[in-house]
Enzyme design. Structure first.
Site, PDB file in Angstrom:
ATOM      1  CD  GLU A  44      -2.885   1.271   2.262  1.00  0.00           C
ATOM      2  OE1 GLU A  44      -2.935   0.391   3.127  1.00  0.00           O
ATOM      3  OE2 GLU A  44      -3.768   2.146   2.111  1.00  0.00           O
ATOM      4  CB  CYS A  91      -7.448   2.841   3.855  1.00  0.00           C
ATOM      5  SG  CYS A  91      -7.953   1.937   5.317  1.00  0.00           S
ATOM      6  CG  ASN A 122      -9.057  -2.341   2.179  1.00  0.00           C
ATOM      7  OD1 ASN A 122      -8.456  -3.414   2.258  1.00  0.00           O
ATOM      8  ND2 ASN A 122      -8.845  -1.364   3.034  1.00  0.00           N
ATOM      9  CD  GLU A 123      -9.451  -2.627   6.984  1.00  0.00           C
ATOM     10  OE1 GLU A 123      -9.712  -1.459   7.337  1.00  0.00           O
ATOM     11  OE2 GLU A 123      -8.592  -3.336   7.526  1.00  0.00           O
TER      12      GLU A 123
HETATM   13  O1  AHR Z   1      -2.353  -1.448   6.701  1.00  0.00           O
HETATM   14  C1  AHR Z   1      -2.810  -0.184   7.054  1.00  0.00           C
HETATM   15  C2  AHR Z   1      -4.310  -0.065   6.933  1.00  0.00           C
HETATM   16  O2  AHR Z   1      -4.933  -0.927   7.830  1.00  0.00           O
HETATM   17  C3  AHR Z   1      -4.870  -0.477   5.608  1.00  0.00           C
HETATM   18  O3  AHR Z   1      -4.858   0.561   4.704  1.00  0.00           O
HETATM   19  C4  AHR Z   1      -6.273  -0.845   5.921  1.00  0.00           C
HETATM   20  O4  AHR Z   1      -6.805  -1.779   5.033  1.00  0.00           O
HETATM   21  C5  AHR Z   1      -6.199  -1.304   7.351  1.00  0.00           C
HETATM   22  O5  AHR Z   1      -7.157  -0.703   8.127  1.00  0.00           O
END
Ligand code: AHR
Length: 655
Positions: A47, A241, A372-373
């Site tokens: 990321e 994120c 993603n989440e």
């Molecule tokens: O790894 C950091 C963050 O943690 C990522 O962006 C997210 O997916 C998670 O909440």
């Protein structure tokens, strides 16, 4: 008592002792595979957080090369000069070049502009003898102008330079390559103007020539090498994120990250403002490292590409903006087009773009992550559209979906129910928990639903303080707890087929989130103890899980010991991984049950530290690192002394 009776008693006593001993000895059923271990088992989560891309993996040294930051001159200074003078202007050609509207105009003459300086991402790391490629887009609407290009060290000495002579009113790209005569960790690029006239500049860039595979617009070779050394099964990108964005407008849109770099529209990085205690106003995404480069990187390091796409929802921790369902087709089309970009023939629109970028062969994309989440019904409403379209048009692609931000919560259980309804094939589970949680959850998947989804343990890391806390450390305790937990991932390889530590990278001078797997500065990078745990698992994966038990049960922390065993068909080796969390050495007995012969020796790899707080650093990058030796095992019955607080791997040849 007769002699015969005495003998019988002695035999019975020995048998009885053997039975007692067997309960103390871990038994490995070498000849029977429990399940195959997927080649994707241990992978990477990338990321653009902690300056992981710009200012990190992406080797560009100039910050704000295209003047597109909110403050167009952020990162730039005009040496000894008030830039609000009439000699330097920022122009905006929004109408004709909406993706890269800003550029600068410099009036050069006797009273003309003083040098323009860029100090990179917390200074430029320059190495003696290395080559540097300066490039610029330029036009000269008037007069005759020469650009003098220098790398300047932090004392103001020139340690490398060249010149470029742009000409003509048309925008053109110019470049020059030169060597540096010295090493400096905090150098700058200085562009001075000679002659008389007007020059316009954009995309002012400086790259080292020793990028990974020597590619232009390339990646930092030292960081890629650390990744390649892990032999990762997959590369998940671009996050995290960052996929979601704080708002939908700031979501990650892969189509804006491919094609010529000068046309990739820059946006703010969502981590710029995410943490009040770690504001990084100069954090943007230039997308010089875009989807094409991610695919290429995956290919280079032998990892399956695993892109994650926005599903029509902005980050629910932020605005949680949703795209209305009647407008979701754009998002779904992005997914379909991505498959065409990665796999389509060169006479398709997106396949042709891939070819034009230098890769006519397909990238063999097999997986796509949707969201993603994400959590709640809004996710599943949107997921349904992707699922339908992908199943109809690309049944060969495996969809990866999400069980939300954290396992074992109400949101997670709700997601599990829904995912079951959709028959979701692979589901991403996240856990950022305490080291104790990781030790305690080594058996997490032992009782998991065997009729459910395949688990992608997509983001996990033991947090020495708490999730999101800047004081979290990559210490040995966290790494040891992850090593213990991972025995459970491997033991359950029938349902856990992908896993990755997160986040991957952190710029030591510009990070927002800790802990991270690899830390770097402008010059160097090193792997944390957590990195070595990941690397040891991935490079000693094996192809089949074997049954390993102590008194009939898996080793999930009894007496502080965690273990798993595998067989590597290609190498013809039994691979045993044992974690001892005790503060003292442990005697550990094993018996290899096999009809075949096994070698009397083993390769032993140990990662250990007597200090749970200890870490690696730039000064001591190998403070905690694997130590290898050849040991005598004596065959199928092995007695091993496990170091205190250690992870031990044995590789034993089976004949
Ligand atoms: O790894 C950091 C963050 O943690 C990522 O962006 C997210 O997916 C998670 O909440």
């Amino acid at each position: 008592m007769t002699k015969r009776l005495l003998m019988l008693c002695a035999v019975a006593l020995m048998a009885c002792r053997a039975a007692v001993a067997a309960d103390d000895v871990a038994v490995i059923d070498v000849d029977n595979s429990k399940a195959p271990i997927a080649p994707t088992m241990y992978g990477l989560f990338f990321e653009d957080i902690n300056f992981g891309a710009d200012g990190g993996l992406y080797a560009e040294l100039v910050k704000n090369r295209s003047f597109e930051f909110d403050n167009p001159m952020m990162g730039w200074t005009v040496e000894g000069h008030n830039r609000n003078s009439f000699n330097l202007f920022v122009l905006n050609r929004e109408k004709t070049n909406p993706d890269n509207p800003r550029y600068i105009r410099v009036i050069v003459g006797p009273e003309g502009c003083r040098p323009l300086v860029n100090n990179g991402f917390r200074g430029m790391g320059i190495k003696e003898g290395n080559g540097y490629r300066f490039s610029v887009w330029a036009a000269v609407p008037e007069g005759d102008v020469n650009l003098k290009v220098e790398i300047v060290d932090d004392k103001g000495n020139t340690i490398g330079g060249s010149s470029v002579k742009p000409s003509g009113k048309e925008w053109k790209r110019y470049q020059t390559v030169f060597n540096s005569s010295d090493t400096n960790t905090n150098a700058s690029l200085r562009v001075s103007f000679e002659g008389n006239g007007i020059v316009e500049l954009d995309m002012i860039s400086l790259f080292p020539t020793d990028t990974w595979k020597g590619r232009e617009n390339g990646l930092r070779a030292d960081i890629v090498q650390l990744l390649a050394d892990m032999k990762p099964g997959f590369l998940r990108f671009p996050g995290g994120c960052i996929v979601e964005g704080r708002t939908l407008a700031q979501r990650y849109q892969w189509k804006k990250t491919v094609g010529p770099v000068e046309n990739r529209k820059l946006i703010i990085n969502r981590w710029n403002t995410e943490f009040a205690h770690k504001l990084t106003p100069d954090y943007y995404q230039s997308f010089g490292l875009g989807f094409y480069e991610y695919f290429l990187l995956s290919e280079d390091i032998g990892a399956e590409p695993l892109p994650i796409l926005n599903c029509g929802m902005a980050c629910q921790y932020n605005t949680g903006e949703l795209v209305p369902l009647d407008e979701i087709d754009t998002y779904v089309q992005d997914a379909l087009d991505l498959i065409e970009f990665a796999n389509g023939s060169t006479d398709t629109e997106w396949g042709a773009l891939r070819a034009s970028m230098g890769h006519p062969e397909p990238f063999n994309l097999k997986y796509i992550g949707i969201g993603n989440e994400q959590w709640g019904p809004q996710f599943f409403e949107r997921y349904a559209f992707f699922e339908k379209a992908l199943m109809e048009k690309h049944p060969e692609i495996i969809i990866v979906s999400t069980a939300g931000p954290s396992v074992d919560t109400d949101l997670f259980y709700y997601a599990q129910e829904q995912l079951k309804k959709y028959n979701a094939p692979i589901v991403d589970e996240h856990f950022y928990r305490s080291p104790e949680w990781f030790f305690e959850n080594a058996a997490r998947y032992d009782e998991y639903d065997r009729d459910g989804y395949i688990v992608f343990a997509g983001e996990y890391a033991a947090q020495s303080v708490a999730q999101g806390n800047p004081n979290n450390k990559n210490n040995w305790l966290t790494a040891l707890s992850e090593a213990a937990f991972m025995t459970g991932l491997e033991r359950n390889a029938d349902i856990v087929q992908l896993s990755s530590y997160a986040p991957l990278l952190a710029n030591a001078d510009a990070w927002q989130w800790s802990p991270d797997l690899i830390w770097f500065n402008n010059m160097e990078s090193y792997g944390t103890p957590n990195y070595y745990v990941q690397k040891l698992y991935a490079t000693n994966r094996g192809t089949e899980v074997l049954n390993m038990s102590l008194a009939g049960t898996p080793l999930t922390g009894q007496d502080g010991i965690y273990a798993t065993a595998a067989y590597d068909e290609q190498a013809g080796e039994i691979i045993i991984k044992i974690v001892n969390r005790n503060a003292e050495q442990k005697e550990f007995g094993m018996e290899l049950k096999s009809k075949r012969k096994v070698a009397n020796t083993a390769r032993k790899i140990v990662l250990a530290s007597s200090d749970l707080e200890s870490m690696n650093s730039f000064d001591k990058p190998q403070n905690i690192a694997p130590v290898e030796s050849e040991i005598k095992t004596g065959g199928k019955k092995i007695n091993l002394t496990l170091d205190a607080q250690s992870m031990t791997i044995l590789r034993i040849r089976k004949n």
